[in-house]
Design a protein around this motif. Structure first.
Motif, short mmCIF file in Angstrom:
data_model
loop_
_atom_site.label_atom_id
_atom_site.label_comp_id
_atom_site.label_asym_id
_atom_site.label_seq_id
_atom_site.Cartn_x
_atom_site.Cartn_y
_atom_site.Cartn_z
N GLU A 18 1.10 -1.11 -0.26
CA GLU A 18 -0.14 0.26 0.40
C GLU A 18 1.18 1.32 0.20
O GLU A 18 0.26 2.36 -0.59
N ALA A 19 2.55 1.58 0.84
CA ALA A 19 2.88 2.26 0.58
C ALA A 19 3.67 2.39 -0.46
O ALA A 19 3.35 3.46 -0.92
N ASP A 20 3.63 1.21 -0.85
CA ASP A 20 4.69 1.65 -2.55
C ASP A 20 2.97 1.70 -3.89
O ASP A 20 3.62 2.87 -4.40
N ARG A 21 2.53 1.83 -3.41
CA ARG A 21 0.88 1.99 -4.66
C ARG A 21 1.14 3.76 -4.79
O ARG A 21 0.31 4.97 -5.02
N TYR A 22 1.08 3.81 -3.05
CA TYR A 22 0.42 5.74 -2.77
C TYR A 22 1.95 6.46 -3.17
O TYR A 22 2.22 7.46 -3.49
N ALA A 23 3.40 5.58 -3.01
CA ALA A 23 4.58 6.76 -3.35
C ALA A 23 4.63 6.72 -5.17
O ALA A 23 4.71 7.96 -5.66
N GLU A 24 3.71 5.62 -5.27
CA GLU A 24 3.70 6.37 -7.14
C GLU A 24 2.72 6.46 -8.24
O GLU A 24 3.14 7.42 -8.91
N HIS A 25 1.34 6.89 -6.59
CA HIS A 25 0.45 7.92 -7.08
C HIS A 25 1.08 8.73 -6.94
O HIS A 25 1.07 10.32 -7.60
N ILE A 26 2.13 9.84 -6.27
CA ILE A 26 2.75 10.67 -6.09
C ILE A 26 3.83 10.82 -7.27
O ILE A 26 3.76 11.98 -7.69
N VAL A 27 4.64 10.22 -7.67
CA VAL A 27 5.07 10.11 -8.67
C VAL A 27 4.22 10.66 -9.93
O VAL A 27 5.19 11.09 -11.04
N ASP A 28 3.78 9.31 -9.92
CA ASP A 28 2.34 9.82 -11.70
C ASP A 28 2.05 10.99 -11.48
O ASP A 28 2.10 11.84 -12.67
N GLN A 29 1.45 11.95 -10.84
CA GLN A 29 1.34 13.36 -10.46
C GLN A 29 2.69 14.20 -11.05
O GLN A 29 2.82 15.03 -11.68
N ALA A 30 3.62 14.25 -10.52
CA ALA A 30 5.10 14.84 -10.86
C ALA A 30 5.14 14.70 -11.87
O ALA A 30 5.43 15.90 -12.66
N GLU A 31 5.39 13.58 -12.96
CA GLU A 31 5.00 13.04 -14.14
C GLU A 31 4.43 14.32 -15.22
O GLU A 31 4.82 14.30 -15.91
N SER A 32 3.49 14.25 -14.09
CA SER A 32 2.20 14.82 -15.55
C SER A 32 2.35 16.52 -15.06
O SER A 32 2.41 17.57 -16.60
N VAL A 33 3.12 16.85 -14.25
CA VAL A 33 3.48 18.48 -14.07
C VAL A 33 4.88 18.48 -15.52
O VAL A 33 4.68 19.68 -15.95
N LEU A 34 5.69 17.33 -14.50
CA LEU A 34 6.95 17.97 -16.23
C LEU A 34 7.14 17.84 -16.79
O LEU A 34 7.54 18.09 -18.00
N GLU A 35 6.07 16.69 -17.66
CA GLU A 35 5.33 16.67 -19.20
C GLU A 35 4.94 18.03 -19.81
O GLU A 35 5.30 18.06 -20.93
N HIS A 36 4.44 18.36 -19.06
CA HIS A 36 3.59 20.18 -19.70
C HIS A 36 3.64 20.84 -18.85
O HIS A 36 3.00 22.07 -20.04
N GLN A 37 4.92 21.01 -17.99
CA GLN A 37 4.69 22.51 -17.57
C GLN A 37 6.57 22.60 -17.53
O GLN A 37 7.08 22.14 -17.94
N ASP A 38 7.37 23.72 -17.57
CA ASP A 38 8.83 24.39 -17.64
C ASP A 38 9.06 24.48 -15.98
O ASP A 38 8.01 25.52 -14.91
N ILE A 39 9.50 23.36 -16.06
CA ILE A 39 10.44 23.42 -14.13
C ILE A 39 11.70 23.29 -13.62
O ILE A 39 12.25 23.10 -14.76
N GLY A 40 11.75 24.31 -13.22
CA GLY A 40 13.93 24.88 -13.64
C GLY A 40 14.28 23.84 -12.58
O GLY A 40 15.27 23.92 -11.77
#
Length: 366
Positions: free
Chosen positions: A181-203
């Protein structure tokens, strides 16, 4: 003599007079007109008079470690009366409850402004870009870290994108063996990070070492970070030297890795020291002296260890907004000489203690 109204005015100069600073600070926190209810009531049981007896950094060790009492003290009792009227309190934040019920402290607007300005100046020294967007993978309230990162992004003229964490939930799951369950939660966090980095300019990317490890397993995400991000700022969990070198040289070779270290109980933290020949290969953290300082002690004797030796970190906060000296933290570190003109110690190679206050320390994602 430093005036009560000016001893807190930071201008990025080294401390001129240690005795004047602590004399003014003790006068502020223990005068009936300006001190907090907590310290004015606690003064009678100290066994010494801070206004008479505390004039140096070493004198802070005379105070008992009262941080456990911050679990139940009304937050208003910690605010100095000298603010008069209605003080500008940003919010109440707590320790995270890693080793028991959370301990709570008030964050006042003047302290937040001073500490963020100091930290931003350290970022300039480390080559952080101005005017770029940040992606912060960090907990929001009741944790202080996410709020400070959002304010830091504003201070440095960027837009802050956030992915909220609940590290307590992860630690709770791990403590009962629910690793999947902890692993699934952490992957959920990384999924959201990937979405932001895919579509936004992040420095600037702010993440914990455990999350960086999960990010490193996704080729597309690693590519996005190397293409877009100038600096990865890590903190919230320990990062050993070997893993750091792998991240820097093999996974994110186009990005600068910078560490930060601190605690809610000192209302902020510090950036790593720009690498110098005498500390080559070490990630050294310097405190915001004289307001927040570190000591490193033997866990058994509570005596300071020699420079270069390993011990447990003690943190002190002495500012206009809060007094919290002699707080034994849940970290081990190597004692390093502080920069010339600074008080206390610097620390390197920070790792958690296995057990703290009889509770097992579980880092999880944070």
């Amino acid at each position: 003599m430093v005036s009560i109204s000016s001893f807190f005015e930071w201008d990025d100069k080294r401390l001129a007079d240690e005795r004047e600073f602590y004399s003014a600070a003790m006068e502020w926190h223990f005068s009936p007109e300006t001190g907090s209810r907590f310290w004015l009531e606690r003064a009678a049981s100290l066994g010494f008079d801070p206004r008479r007896d505390v004039h140096a950094h070493a004198d802070l060790r005379r105070f008992p470690n009262v941080v456990a009492e911050f679990r139940h003290v009304p937050i208003e009792d910690l605010v100095p009366r000298g603010y008069r009227g209605k003080p500008d309190i940003v919010g109440a934040f707590d320790s995270g409850g890693t080793t028991g019920a959370p301990k709570r402290v008030p964050l006042l607007a003047d302290w937040m402004s001073y500490s963020l300005r100091w930290k931003s100046a350290r970022m300039d020294e480390l080559g952080f870009p101005q005017g770029v967007n940040w992606l912060t993978l960090a907990p929001s309230g009741p944790h202080i870290f996410g709020r400070l990162m959002a304010e830091m992004t504003r201070l440095r003229d960027g837009v802050c994108f956030t992915v909220d964490l609940d590290p307590r939930w992860v630690r709770k799951r791990l403590s009962v063996g629910q690793t999947e369950e902890a692993d699934r939660y952490a992957e959920h966090i990384v999924d959201q990070a990937e979405s932001v980095l895919e579509h936004q300019d992040i420095g600037v990317l702010v993440a914990t070492p455990p999350l960086l490890g999960r990010i490193a397993e996704r080729d597309r995400l690693v590519e996005l970070i190397n293409d877009k991000v100038a600096v990865i700022m890590w903190g919230g969990a320990h990062l050993d030297a070997d893993t750091r070198q792998v991240f820097q040289n093999e996974v994110f070779p186009k990005v600068r890795l910078c560490g930060q270290y601190g605690s809610t109980m000192i209302l902020g933290g510090s950036m790593e020291r720009a690498e110098a020949p005498e500390t080559a290969g070490q990630c050294v953290f310097d405190s915001f002296s004289p307001y927040t300082t570190f000591s490193v002690v033997d866990p058994d004797t509570q005596l300071e260890v020699a420079e270069g030796e390993r011990g447990q970190v003690v943190m002190h906060h002495v500012s206009k907004s809060l007094l919290l000296p002699n707080n034994l933290e849940r970290d081990l570190a190597v004692r390093i000489a502080a920069p010339a003109g600074s008080l206390g110690d610097s620390v390197a190679d920070v790792t958690p203690v296995p057990v703290f206050e009889t509770a097992e320390v579980i880092e999880g994602v944070y």
